[in-house]
Design a protein around this motif. Structure first.
Motif, short mmCIF file in Angstrom:
data_model
loop_
_atom_site.label_atom_id
_atom_site.label_comp_id
_atom_site.label_asym_id
_atom_site.label_seq_id
_atom_site.Cartn_x
_atom_site.Cartn_y
_atom_site.Cartn_z
N ASP A 11 0.82 -1.22 0.00
CA ASP A 11 0.00 0.00 0.00
C ASP A 11 0.85 1.27 0.00
OD1 ASP A 11 -2.32 -1.42 -0.01
OD2 ASP A 11 -2.58 -1.40 2.17
N GLU A 12 2.15 1.12 0.03
CA GLU A 12 3.04 2.27 0.12
C GLU A 12 3.50 2.74 -1.26
OE1 GLU A 12 4.47 4.32 2.65
OE2 GLU A 12 2.72 3.44 3.62
N PRO A 13 3.26 4.01 -1.58
CA PRO A 13 3.76 4.52 -2.87
C PRO A 13 5.28 4.61 -2.85
CG PRO A 13 2.70 6.28 -1.60
CD PRO A 13 2.52 5.01 -0.83
N GLN A 14 5.90 4.33 -3.98
CA GLN A 14 7.35 4.38 -4.12
C GLN A 14 7.71 5.53 -5.06
OE1 GLN A 14 9.37 2.12 -2.32
NE2 GLN A 14 7.33 1.89 -1.41
N TYR A 15 8.79 6.24 -4.76
CA TYR A 15 9.19 7.41 -5.52
C TYR A 15 10.68 7.37 -5.82
CZ TYR A 15 4.82 9.15 -3.59
OH TYR A 15 3.51 9.28 -3.25
N ILE A 16 11.04 8.10 -6.86
CA ILE A 16 12.45 8.38 -7.11
C ILE A 16 12.57 9.89 -7.23
CG2 ILE A 16 13.00 6.20 -8.24
CD1 ILE A 16 12.83 7.72 -10.94
N LEU A 17 13.73 10.37 -6.94
CA LEU A 17 13.98 11.79 -7.11
C LEU A 17 14.53 11.98 -8.52
CD1 LEU A 17 13.98 14.56 -5.73
CD2 LEU A 17 16.31 14.11 -4.99
N SER A 18 13.85 12.81 -9.31
CA SER A 18 14.29 12.99 -10.69
C SER A 18 15.60 13.78 -10.73
CB SER A 18 13.23 13.73 -11.50
OG SER A 18 13.26 15.11 -11.22
N HIS A 19 16.30 13.65 -11.82
CA HIS A 19 17.56 14.37 -11.98
C HIS A 19 17.31 15.79 -12.49
CE1 HIS A 19 16.66 12.83 -15.99
NE2 HIS A 19 17.38 13.82 -16.45
N VAL A 20 16.07 16.12 -12.77
CA VAL A 20 15.73 17.44 -13.29
C VAL A 20 15.49 18.38 -12.11
CG1 VAL A 20 14.09 18.75 -14.66
CG2 VAL A 20 14.70 16.43 -15.34
#
Length: 186
Positions: A11-20
């Motif tokens: 149920d946990e959303p996963q994210y990445i930090l964009s390079h932009v």
């Protein structure tokens, strides 16, 4: 950078930090762009004849404007004495509406935003109402720098009291979320 959703783990959303890297500004340095304005124009059909005290993109004509027969937008007078306006005048009045929403946002948003994020808020509160800004969970998340929770929060509460999805509201919230997360050139 900006956080981009990549899916869910349970149920946990996963994210990445964009390079932009997004360039941010304090709200008093921002003004609506064509992104928020065009999103409204694409979704709505303006009232070119006054109906129930409204004209254009749901603009409520004030008693003073009615008395004098015009609406003033950026030193331009739009004649409403006949109860009719052109589509171009409706777009000009929309400018006034978006500026007014921006003025209210300035009082409550304490963190710098990117232009696309500001436009997303203008679009969102154009539909939800400026009276909701002060106690908005979205504004609280912004002020607490909870950036990764904002798109999820924008897309909540899309059901009516009968438990069915409100398609109109869902479309507004999805568009807002896309605008919020938009990264030019990415």
């Amino acid at each position: 950078g900006t956080y981009l959703g990549i899916g869910y783990e349970g149920d946990e959303p996963q994210y990445i930090l964009s390079h932009v890297r997004l360039v941010t500004y304090t709200l008093d340095e921002l003004i609506f762009s064509d992104m928020s304005k065009q999103a409204i124009i694409d979704k709505e059909t303006p009232l070119l004849e006054e109906k129930d005290g409204k004209i254009g993109y749901n603009y409520t004509i004030t008693d003073i404007e009615r008395k004098y027969g015009y609406i003033t937008v950026a030193s331009k007078r739009i004649d409403i004495s006949s109860g009719k306006i052109t589509k171009e005048n409706a777009k000009t009045i929309l400018d006034k509406q978006l500026r007014n929403i921006g003025n209210v946002l300035e009082n409550f948003v304490k963190q710098p935003l990117a232009q696309t994020q500001y436009d997303a808020l203008l679009y969102y509160f154009f539909y939800i109402g400026t009276d909701k800004i002060e106690n908005s969970t979205i504004i609280a998340l912004i002020n607490n720098k909870r950036w990764y929770n904002i798109t999820d929060e924008i897309q909540t509460n899309i059901k009516r009291n009968d438990g069915k999805v409100d398609e109109y509201l869902a479309a507004i919230k999805i568009k807002t979320s896309k605008m919020w997360s938009y990264v030019p050139g990415f």
